[in-house]
Design a protein around this motif. Structure first.
Motif, PDB file in Angstrom:
ATOM      1  N   TYR A   1       0.854  -1.188   0.000  1.00  0.00           N
ATOM      2  CA  TYR A   1       0.000   0.000   0.000  1.00  0.00           C
ATOM      3  C   TYR A   1       0.890   1.238   0.000  1.00  0.00           C
ATOM      4  O   TYR A   1       1.699   1.430   0.911  1.00  0.00           O
ATOM      5  CB  TYR A   1      -0.911   0.019   1.219  1.00  0.00           C
ATOM      6  CG  TYR A   1      -2.022  -1.007   1.168  1.00  0.00           C
ATOM      7  CD1 TYR A   1      -3.280  -0.675   0.686  1.00  0.00           C
ATOM      8  CD2 TYR A   1      -1.798  -2.316   1.606  1.00  0.00           C
ATOM      9  CE1 TYR A   1      -4.298  -1.627   0.636  1.00  0.00           C
ATOM     10  CE2 TYR A   1      -2.809  -3.272   1.549  1.00  0.00           C
ATOM     11  CZ  TYR A   1      -4.054  -2.917   1.063  1.00  0.00           C
ATOM     12  OH  TYR A   1      -5.066  -3.852   1.013  1.00  0.00           O
TER      13      TYR A   1
ATOM     14  N   PHE B   1       1.013   5.056   0.465  1.00  0.00           N
ATOM     15  CA  PHE B   1       0.378   6.275   0.951  1.00  0.00           C
ATOM     16  C   PHE B   1       1.200   7.476   0.489  1.00  0.00           C
ATOM     17  O   PHE B   1       2.433   7.455   0.561  1.00  0.00           O
ATOM     18  CB  PHE B   1       0.317   6.286   2.478  1.00  0.00           C
ATOM     19  CG  PHE B   1      -0.571   5.240   3.086  1.00  0.00           C
ATOM     20  CD1 PHE B   1      -1.890   5.527   3.397  1.00  0.00           C
ATOM     21  CD2 PHE B   1      -0.076   3.968   3.362  1.00  0.00           C
ATOM     22  CE1 PHE B   1      -2.710   4.561   3.970  1.00  0.00           C
ATOM     23  CE2 PHE B   1      -0.885   2.992   3.938  1.00  0.00           C
ATOM     24  CZ  PHE B   1      -2.205   3.295   4.245  1.00  0.00           C
TER      25      PHE B   1
ATOM     26  N   VAL C   1      -4.159   6.766  -1.098  1.00  0.00           N
ATOM     27  CA  VAL C   1      -3.461   5.482  -1.142  1.00  0.00           C
ATOM     28  C   VAL C   1      -3.777   4.754  -2.442  1.00  0.00           C
ATOM     29  O   VAL C   1      -4.825   4.941  -3.051  1.00  0.00           O
ATOM     30  CB  VAL C   1      -3.880   4.616   0.076  1.00  0.00           C
ATOM     31  CG1 VAL C   1      -5.326   4.151  -0.046  1.00  0.00           C
ATOM     32  CG2 VAL C   1      -2.942   3.431   0.270  1.00  0.00           C
TER      33      VAL C   1
END
Length: 332
Positions: free
Chosen positions: A228, A230, A248
């Protein structure tokens, strides 16, 4: 007598301020926070003179510790002659029995920047092994040469154990570069450099102008087979006028492409909103993400609308929806 009284009053004021600073606090001034746990203690590193450091037993009460650098790294003034030891956006990782601290030396609104590395055996300042050893520059950006900015570092390891450093602010987006096993040497082959996120407005830039494609502060968090990514969109550092927000995307490959919830690539300006400011916090961003004691957390700063827009630490639990996207609530 008057002089004596003034001296006594000054002594008590000084003593009170020292006591207050040594006590654990919940409301702490923070910019660009990262956290790591050693034993029963959490250590927070953030932007500040010499890299600001705080410790906590519970992620709630925080005590100020001595900064990483009492004096500026010896190489910093070669990068920025006006550098005053105000170091930005650190990142902390434990690897091979060492703590690796990346940090940013820069000039505001310029890509006159470099990422440095310091190493320590322990984060406990009472330990006889406690000593930060500066390893110098990892990577540098130069105006007139580079369309990227060497700040906001974050280290991640892929499934094969290969180290990658992601970083960046404005210009042509967030970069991902492969490191050698020493976690310092940047690899320079054709498969070693990637652009993983950028704003659509930043696609055509002059290398001396950051443009208005406001994206920075990349942080990669691994969960359930996904990476992920961000990042923070829009503008920090403007107090109550800050417009920071966190978005994200995710990928099965650390190199990307990172896609948002609607399958738009972050390379093409995509990003699913995670959290934005409200009436109480004008702008929230520059996050890190961790799992502590089986609970996921998003750690970031926000500008307090009720305290003249001062930047403060915010820690929120991070949940996940049925499709595997993070859910974070700003209000507790």
């Amino acid at each position: 007598m008057k002089t004596f009284l003034i001296t006594i009053i000054a002594f008590f004021i000084f003593s009170a301020s020292q006591a207050q600073d040594s006590e654990y606090r919940t409301d702490i001034p923070v910019h660009d926070p990262v956290v790591i746990k050693q034993g029963d203690t959490f250590y927070l590193f953030c932007t500040g003179f010499g890299v600001a450091v705080w410790s906590s037993p519970d992620l709630k009460q925080w005590k100020r510790e001595a900064p990483v650098f009492a004096e500026a790294p010896t190489w910093a003034n070669d990068i920025n002659p006006e550098f005053k030891n105000h170091i930005w956006a650190p990142d902390i990782t434990f690897h091979n029995d060492r703590y690796y601290l990346y940090y940013s030396v820069s000039a505001f609104a310029k890509n006159t920047s470099a990422i440095g590395l310091a190493v320590n055996k322990t984060l406990d300042p009472t330990s006889p092994d406690f000593k930060w050893e500066d390893k110098g520059i990892v990577i540098q950006s130069v105006p007139g040469r580079d369309l990227w900015n060497a700040i906001d570092p974050n280290l991640v390891f892929d499934e094969a154990g290969t180290p990658w450093l992601n970083y960046g602010s404005f210009w042509n987006g967030m970069k991902l570069v492969k490191l050698a096993d020493d976690l310092k040497t940047v690899q320079n082959g054709p498969e070693d450099w990637y652009t993983i996120s950028r704003r659509e407005r930043s696609f055509e830039l002059d290398d001396r102008n950051p443009g208005d494609g406001a994206v920075e502060a990349p942080f990669i968090f691994k969960k359930d087979g996904w990476y992920y990514l961000f990042v923070s969109f829009d503008y920090c550092c403007r107090g109550v006028n800050s417009t920071y927000k966190m978005v994200v995307g995710r990928s099965k490959d650390v190199k990307g492409p990172y896609l948002d919830r609607f399958d738009k690539s972050m390379f093409e300006g995509g990003g699913t909103l995670v959290l934005e400011g409200n009436a109480d916090w004008h702008g929230v961003g520059h996050n890190s993400a961790y799992t502590f004691d089986k609970q996921d957390y998003l750690i970031f700063h926000g500008y307090d609308a009720h305290d003249n827009g001062r930047s403060k630490l915010l820690i929120r639990e991070m949940k996940w929806d049925s499709d595997g996207w993070p859910i974070v609530k700003l209000e507790e």
